[in-house]
Structure formats: C-alpha cells, structure tokens
Design a protein around this motif. Structure first.
Motif, PDB file in Angstrom:
ATOM      1  N   LYS A 129       0.792  -1.193   0.013  1.00 25.05           N
ATOM      2  CA  LYS A 129      -0.080   0.029  -0.154  1.00 25.05           C
ATOM      3  C   LYS A 129       1.080   1.277   0.118  1.00 25.05           C
ATOM      4  O   LYS A 129       0.662   2.275  -0.776  1.00 25.05           O
ATOM      5  N   GLN A 130       1.807   1.333   0.901  1.00 27.76           N
ATOM      6  CA  GLN A 130       2.880   2.409   0.877  1.00 27.76           C
ATOM      7  C   GLN A 130       3.502   2.856  -0.477  1.00 27.76           C
ATOM      8  O   GLN A 130       3.666   3.776  -0.954  1.00 27.76           O
ATOM      9  N   ARG A 131       3.904   1.610  -1.277  1.00 30.66           N
ATOM     10  CA  ARG A 131       4.449   1.562  -2.632  1.00 30.66           C
ATOM     11  C   ARG A 131       3.367   2.114  -3.522  1.00 30.66           C
ATOM     12  O   ARG A 131       3.872   2.850  -4.478  1.00 30.66           O
ATOM     13  N   GLN A 132       2.169   1.544  -3.340  1.00 34.07           N
ATOM     14  CA  GLN A 132       1.217   2.136  -4.345  1.00 34.07           C
ATOM     15  C   GLN A 132       1.258   3.562  -4.369  1.00 34.07           C
ATOM     16  O   GLN A 132       0.795   4.495  -5.304  1.00 34.07           O
ATOM     17  N   GLU A 133       1.075   4.050  -2.999  1.00 28.41           N
ATOM     18  CA  GLU A 133       0.762   5.548  -2.623  1.00 28.41           C
ATOM     19  C   GLU A 133       1.990   6.407  -3.197  1.00 28.41           C
ATOM     20  O   GLU A 133       1.862   7.392  -3.960  1.00 28.41           O
ATOM     21  N   SER A 134       3.288   5.812  -3.411  1.00 25.38           N
ATOM     22  CA  SER A 134       4.530   6.595  -3.541  1.00 25.38           C
ATOM     23  C   SER A 134       4.383   6.509  -5.239  1.00 25.38           C
ATOM     24  O   SER A 134       4.739   7.409  -5.850  1.00 25.38           O
ATOM     25  N   ALA A 135       3.893   5.432  -5.808  1.00 22.26           N
ATOM     26  CA  ALA A 135       3.905   5.522  -6.972  1.00 22.26           C
ATOM     27  C   ALA A 135       3.132   6.535  -7.765  1.00 22.26           C
ATOM     28  O   ALA A 135       3.508   6.915  -8.698  1.00 22.26           O
ATOM     29  N   LYS A 136       1.861   6.551  -7.123  1.00 24.02           N
ATOM     30  CA  LYS A 136       0.726   7.471  -7.697  1.00 24.02           C
ATOM     31  C   LYS A 136       1.425   8.822  -7.409  1.00 24.02           C
ATOM     32  O   LYS A 136       1.390   9.680  -8.440  1.00 24.02           O
ATOM     33  N   ALA A 137       2.139   9.060  -6.327  1.00 26.32           N
ATOM     34  CA  ALA A 137       2.611  10.464  -6.234  1.00 26.32           C
ATOM     35  C   ALA A 137       3.765  10.724  -7.246  1.00 26.32           C
ATOM     36  O   ALA A 137       3.820  11.689  -7.826  1.00 26.32           O
ATOM     37  N   TYR A 138       4.507   9.863  -7.541  1.00 27.13           N
ATOM     38  CA  TYR A 138       5.968   9.932  -8.678  1.00 27.13           C
ATOM     39  C   TYR A 138       4.981  10.072 -10.069  1.00 27.13           C
ATOM     40  O   TYR A 138       5.583  10.925 -10.569  1.00 27.13           O
ATOM     41  N   ALA A 139       3.913   9.350 -10.337  1.00 29.93           N
ATOM     42  CA  ALA A 139       3.351   9.420 -11.424  1.00 29.93           C
ATOM     43  C   ALA A 139       2.764  10.985 -11.763  1.00 29.93           C
ATOM     44  O   ALA A 139       2.993  11.414 -12.613  1.00 29.93           O
ATOM     45  N   ALA A 140       2.250  11.651 -10.573  1.00 26.19           N
ATOM     46  CA  ALA A 140       1.625  12.737 -10.497  1.00 26.19           C
ATOM     47  C   ALA A 140       2.691  13.804 -10.694  1.00 26.19           C
ATOM     48  O   ALA A 140       2.468  15.060 -11.274  1.00 26.19           O
ATOM     49  N   GLY A 141       3.768  13.709 -10.065  1.00 27.91           N
ATOM     50  CA  GLY A 141       5.022  14.447 -10.185  1.00 27.91           C
ATOM     51  C   GLY A 141       5.927  14.273 -11.479  1.00 27.91           C
ATOM     52  O   GLY A 141       6.966  14.851 -11.402  1.00 27.91           O
ATOM     53  N   ALA A 142       5.285  13.566 -12.482  1.00 20.25           N
ATOM     54  CA  ALA A 142       6.116  13.309 -13.633  1.00 20.25           C
ATOM     55  C   ALA A 142       7.508  12.791 -13.380  1.00 20.25           C
ATOM     56  O   ALA A 142       8.798  13.302 -13.799  1.00 20.25           O
ATOM     57  N   ARG A 143       7.677  11.705 -12.491  1.00 21.08           N
ATOM     58  CA  ARG A 143       8.712  11.094 -12.148  1.00 21.08           C
ATOM     59  C   ARG A 143       8.694   9.700 -12.497  1.00 21.08           C
ATOM     60  O   ARG A 143       8.763   8.813 -11.689  1.00 21.08           O
ATOM     61  N   PRO A 144       8.736   9.252 -13.851  1.00 20.83           N
ATOM     62  CA  PRO A 144       8.368   7.827 -14.381  1.00 20.83           C
ATOM     63  C   PRO A 144       9.453   6.907 -13.792  1.00 20.83           C
ATOM     64  O   PRO A 144       9.136   5.606 -13.482  1.00 20.83           O
ATOM     65  N   GLU A 145      10.745   7.238 -13.743  1.00 18.78           N
ATOM     66  CA  GLU A 145      11.967   6.191 -13.243  1.00 18.78           C
ATOM     67  C   GLU A 145      11.570   5.767 -11.780  1.00 18.78           C
ATOM     68  O   GLU A 145      11.709   4.714 -11.568  1.00 18.78           O
ATOM     69  N   LEU A 146      11.217   6.778 -10.875  1.00 23.62           N
ATOM     70  CA  LEU A 146      10.874   6.556  -9.477  1.00 23.62           C
ATOM     71  C   LEU A 146       9.614   5.601  -9.322  1.00 23.62           C
ATOM     72  O   LEU A 146       9.361   4.605  -8.502  1.00 23.62           O
ATOM     73  N   GLU A 147       8.625   6.032 -10.315  1.00 26.53           N
ATOM     74  CA  GLU A 147       7.229   5.246 -10.302  1.00 26.53           C
ATOM     75  C   GLU A 147       7.557   3.780 -10.520  1.00 26.53           C
ATOM     76  O   GLU A 147       7.165   2.943 -10.183  1.00 26.53           O
ATOM     77  N   ALA A 148       8.434   3.612 -11.657  1.00 27.83           N
ATOM     78  CA  ALA A 148       8.793   2.317 -11.838  1.00 27.83           C
ATOM     79  C   ALA A 148       9.420   1.423 -11.115  1.00 27.83           C
ATOM     80  O   ALA A 148       9.176   0.321 -10.791  1.00 27.83           O
ATOM     81  N   LYS A 149      10.386   2.313 -10.253  1.00 23.48           N
ATOM     82  CA  LYS A 149      11.131   1.427  -9.138  1.00 23.48           C
ATOM     83  C   LYS A 149       9.924   0.874  -7.979  1.00 23.48           C
ATOM     84  O   LYS A 149      10.422  -0.145  -7.820  1.00 23.48           O
ATOM     85  N   GLU A 150       9.095   1.719  -7.495  1.00 20.59           N
ATOM     86  CA  GLU A 150       8.005   1.475  -6.638  1.00 20.59           C
ATOM     87  C   GLU A 150       7.165   0.310  -7.176  1.00 20.59           C
ATOM     88  O   GLU A 150       6.949  -0.581  -6.462  1.00 20.59           O
ATOM     89  N   LEU A 151       6.980   0.191  -8.656  1.00 24.23           N
ATOM     90  CA  LEU A 151       6.018  -0.627  -9.054  1.00 24.23           C
ATOM     91  C   LEU A 151       6.993  -2.193  -9.025  1.00 24.23           C
ATOM     92  O   LEU A 151       6.346  -3.116  -9.054  1.00 24.23           O
ATOM     93  N   ALA A 152       8.303  -1.926  -9.450  1.00 20.94           N
ATOM     94  CA  ALA A 152       8.991  -3.305  -9.314  1.00 20.94           C
ATOM     95  C   ALA A 152       9.092  -3.854  -7.753  1.00 20.94           C
ATOM     96  O   ALA A 152       8.909  -4.973  -7.588  1.00 20.94           O
ATOM     97  N   GLU A 153       9.089  -3.002  -6.881  1.00 19.85           N
ATOM     98  CA  GLU A 153       9.168  -3.405  -5.430  1.00 19.85           C
ATOM     99  C   GLU A 153       7.912  -4.002  -5.090  1.00 19.85           C
ATOM    100  O   GLU A 153       7.724  -5.003  -4.435  1.00 19.85           O
ATOM    101  N   ILE A 154       6.519  -3.360  -5.629  1.00 23.59           N
ATOM    102  CA  ILE A 154       5.349  -4.185  -5.413  1.00 23.59           C
ATOM    103  C   ILE A 154       5.304  -5.253  -6.042  1.00 23.59           C
ATOM    104  O   ILE A 154       4.919  -6.539  -5.549  1.00 23.59           O
ATOM    105  N   ALA A 155       5.770  -5.754  -7.156  1.00 22.72           N
ATOM    106  CA  ALA A 155       5.933  -7.074  -7.834  1.00 22.72           C
ATOM    107  C   ALA A 155       6.676  -7.822  -6.856  1.00 22.72           C
ATOM    108  O   ALA A 155       6.177  -9.216  -6.911  1.00 22.72           O
ATOM    109  N   VAL A 156       7.830  -7.633  -6.294  1.00 21.98           N
ATOM    110  CA  VAL A 156       8.548  -8.477  -5.756  1.00 21.98           C
ATOM    111  C   VAL A 156       7.820  -8.960  -4.275  1.00 21.98           C
ATOM    112  O   VAL A 156       7.598  -9.948  -3.923  1.00 21.98           O
ATOM    113  N   ILE A 157       7.213  -7.831  -3.817  1.00 19.42           N
ATOM    114  CA  ILE A 157       6.290  -8.110  -2.344  1.00 19.42           C
ATOM    115  C   ILE A 157       5.389  -8.976  -2.685  1.00 19.42           C
ATOM    116  O   ILE A 157       4.888  -9.917  -1.973  1.00 19.42           O
TER     117      ILE A 157
END
Length: 150
Positions: A61-89
C-alpha cells in the motif's frame, strides 16, 4: 515453507543471480520482518504468519501511494522502481480475493458476525482480517461492507 524462510531463500537466490534491485527489495522485506519481531519481543508477543502478511500488505500500500505521487509528479523512473518493488512483495502474498469470491466472503463475515447495521462494521472487519489477512485490500473492502450494511 514458512514465509520468513521463503524470503531468506529468495534473498540467497537473488544474491547468486546478481539481481541487485530484487535483492534490495528482498532485504527491505527481511529487515521489516526483523524490526517487527524485535518490537513484538519488547511487547512480550510473537510475530506470526498473519502479522507478516499484514506487514507485507502495508508495504504494498505504501509503495502504491508513492507510485501515484511519482506519476503525478512526472517522475516515471521512481514510479517504475516502486512498481517493481510491489511486484517482488506480491510474490510473498497470497492470491488476492476479488469479484464474486470477495462478495461471498463479505456476506459470510456479515452472517458470522451477526451484523445488522453499520455499527457492526468493526466486527465484520475483524472476522475478515482473521481469515483473509494479506488477501484483501481492507480499505476497499470497508466501502463494500458499508454498502452491504447501509
């Protein structure tokens, strides 16, 4: 195999395969579990599988919220990192309950708790958390319970 053991085995596999990003996420999971165990020791309790599943769900849940924030802030590289961590978890979480199965689980929990109004929502959530920890997004489930009871 116990969840802690599965995480440790995955850490070893990631080290051997030289998967740095995956290893980093796995170490973060392992560290969070150890932190929770240390906190439980201080309280005189023990960390069970459901506690670990709840911890992993919170991490997702924390990473989903961070990914949304990064997407809204136009930071696709950080969004992708969060989404990759979600996949591992998510590899360590049980299959999520959705659709008709979710509706049936809520109906069964309402019946088991003897819920008749929105005031009984806490008892219904307690029944669901006892049976489905890590398998449901309880934030979304809360709205469904309100619909059913309201």
């Amino acid at each position: 195999m116990e969840l802690r053991e599965r995480v440790q085995a995955a850490v070893k596999e990631a080290m051997k395969a030289k998967q740095a990003d995956r290893l980093s996420t796995l170490r973060m999971i392992s560290s969070a579990i150890k932190d929770r165990e240390i906190a439980a020791r201080g309280e005189g309790g023990e960390v069970g599988e459901n506690d670990i599943l709840a911890l992993l769900g919170k991490m997702v849940k924390q990473r989903q919220e961070s990914a949304k924030a990064y997407a809204a802030g136009a930071r696709p590289e950080l969004e992708a990192k969060e989404l990759a961590e979600i996949a591992v978890i998510n590899e360590f979480l049980p299959q999520q309950v959705t659709g008709a199965e979710l509706d049936a689980a809520i109906a069964a929990a309402v019946a088991e708790a003897g819920a008749t109004s929105i005031k009984d929502m806490g008892r219904v959530m307690a029944v669901l958390k006892a049976k489905y920890t890590g398998m449901m997004d309880f934030g979304a489930v809360g709205a469904l319970i309100k619909q059913k009871l309201g």
